[in-house]
Design an enzyme around this catalytic site. Structure first.
Site, short mmCIF file in Angstrom:
data_model
loop_
_atom_site.label_atom_id
_atom_site.label_comp_id
_atom_site.label_asym_id
_atom_site.label_seq_id
_atom_site.Cartn_x
_atom_site.Cartn_y
_atom_site.Cartn_z
N SER A 35 60.75 31.70 -19.48
CA SER A 35 60.84 30.96 -18.20
C SER A 35 60.07 29.37 -18.32
CB SER A 35 61.04 31.46 -17.14
OG SER A 35 61.50 31.02 -15.96
N ASP A 85 72.33 34.05 -18.46
CA ASP A 85 71.50 33.50 -17.67
C ASP A 85 72.12 32.16 -16.67
OD1 ASP A 85 69.20 31.75 -16.70
OD2 ASP A 85 67.85 32.18 -18.34
N HIS A 106 68.87 35.97 -16.39
CA HIS A 106 67.43 35.40 -16.64
C HIS A 106 66.50 36.38 -16.84
CE1 HIS A 106 64.37 32.11 -17.01
NE2 HIS A 106 63.83 32.81 -15.98
#
Length: 335
Positions: free
Chosen positions: A128, A283, A312
Site C-alpha cells: 500500500s 482491490d 486491498h
C-alpha cells in the site's frame, strides 16, 4: 544480531514539502546482521512498528528472513512514531504540522541507512503506502536500489484513489468533536466516522457476500466487526491529526513529481531497479488495471496478481493463503 527494538534517528533541522521540522525523527527497527544484503520494508497507512504491523513478512522462514538479510523497517512520518502532528512540539504541533511528501520520507530513510553503514539496498518491499515508498525509492535513488516489490500499490495515487480518501477525510473533519484539529481530547465521534467510511473499501464485494467479516466466529455481526476491528483499532491507536496528515501524504503520491516534470510514463521508464508488482484482483482503490499499465512502462518488471476476495487487505497479512502466495513470489524474486 541487530536490535529489534524501536530506534529513533534524529535528523536535526529537516526540510519537508510544507516547510521544516526543527528536529525531525525517524523511527525504525533492524533485524539480522548488517553484513548481509539489506532489505527495507516501510510501513503503510494504519501501520505502526510498535503494533507489529510488519511481522507478517519479517522473521525466520518468512518472506524477509533475518538469517539471510539485514532487514530495516521504517515508520512513515505522521504515523505517530516518526515525527507527527501528535508528537511534535509547538509551533508545529497538531494542525500546524507541515505537509509531508513521500520524497521527504525517502530522504529521511536514506539518512538512517547511511548512519547504519548501508551502501546499497538489495530490495525495497512495501504494501500500500509502503509500495508507493518503494516506487519513490527507485525514482529518488535509482543507483542505490537493486530491486523493489510493490504489493497492492501504485507509482501514482490515481484520481479515483484520491476521491475515495476524501470520504473518510471529510467524515472526520466534519465531526462535532474534531474542532478543526484543535481538540483537547480524542475526537472519538470523528475517528469512528472515519473508520466506518473507510471500512468497505478495504475488501472485495465477494468478501462481504461470503460474510468473511465474521472471522470464523470472532465477530457475530457486521456491526460488531465495524465497532471492534475498525472503530476500536483507530480510536485505540491513532491520533486524528496524524490520520489526516498521513492520508494527505498518500494523496500526493506521484513519482513523476519527484523527477521528469510530471511525465509519468517517462518516470516509470527511467526506473533502473527490477520490479515485482503484486496487485490484488479485487482491490478497490489500488486497482490491478493501474498495475498492468505501470508494468508495461517499466524496464524490467514482473506482474503477479493476488487472486483473492480479500481486496486491498490481501496484501497486508489479513489471511494465511495470501501471505503464503506473497512470500513465495518474494522468495522467487530475491533468489
Amino acid at each position: 544480531m541487530a536490535d529489534q527494538s524501536i530506534q529513533y534517528h534524529h535528523h536535526g533541522r529537516f526540510k519537508v514539502l510544507g516547510g521544516v521540522l526543527p528536529d525531525a525523527v525517524t523511527a525504525y527497527q533492524t533485524y539480522g546482521d548488517r553484513s548481509k544484503p539489506c532489505i527495507v520494508f516501510p510501513t503503510c497507512y494504519g501501520a505502526k512498528l510498535g503494533l507489529g504491523s510488519q511481522s507478517y513478512l519479517v522473521g525466520e522462514n518468512k518472506a524477509l528472513d533475518p538469517t539471510r538479510y539485514f532487514v530495516v523497517t521504517f515508520a512513515l512520518f505522521c504515523n505517530g512514531e516518526s515525527s507527527s502532528p501528535s508528537n511534535t512540539p509547538a509551533p508545529y504541533n497538531g494542525p500546524y504540522f507541515p505537509a509531508i511528501s513521500y520524497e521527504d520520507n525517502i530522504r529521511a530513510q536514506y539518512a538512517v541507512l547511511q548512519h547504519l553503514g548501508v551502501t546499497r539496498v538489495l530490495c525495497l518491499v512495501g504494501f500500500s503506502m509502503g509500495g508507493q515508498q518503494a516506487y519513490h525509492w527507485a525514482a529518488v535513488f535509482p543507483d542505490f536500489v537493486e530491486k523493489f516489490v510493490a504489493i497492492c500499490s501504485s507509482a501514482r495515487t490515481s484520481p479515483h484513489n484520491i476521491c475515495f480518501l476524501e470520504g473518510p477525510k471529510a467524515a472526520l473533519k466534519a465531526a462535532r468533536d474534531f474542532e478543526n484539529g484543535h481538540y483537547t481530547s480524542p475526537p472519538q465521534v470523528g475517528i469512528r466516522a472515519f473508520a466506518r467510511a473507510y471500512s468497505a473499501w478495504a475488501y472485495g464485494q465477494t468478501w462481504f457476500r461470503q460474510h468473511l467479516y465474521r472471522m470464523d466466529g470472532l465477530y457475530p455481526t457486521l456491526e460488531s466487526f465495524l465497532c471492534e476491528a475498525w472503530e476500536g483499532r483507530f480510536v485505540t491507536n491513532w491520533d486524528a491529526n496524524d490520520m489526516l496528515a498521513l492520508l494527505e501524504t498518500w494523496q500526493r503520491g506521484d513519482i513523476s513529481i519527484v523527477r521528469d516534470g510530471g511525465d509519468f510514463a517517462g518516470s516509470l521508464r527511467a526506473i533502473k531497479a527490477k520490479a515485482l508488482i503484486m496487485p490484488c484482483k479485487t482491490d478497490l482503490y489500488f486497482c490491478p488495471e493501474d498495475s498492468v499499465n505501470e508494468v508495461s512502462q517499466l524496464r524490467d518488471a514482473e506482474l503477479a496478481v493476488i487472486d483473492s476476495v480479500w481486496g486491498h487487505a490481501a496484501g497486508g497479512g489479513a489471511n494465511a493463503a495470501d501471505v503464503a502466495f506473497i512470500t513465495t513470489k518474494i522468495h522467487e524474486f530475491l533468489a
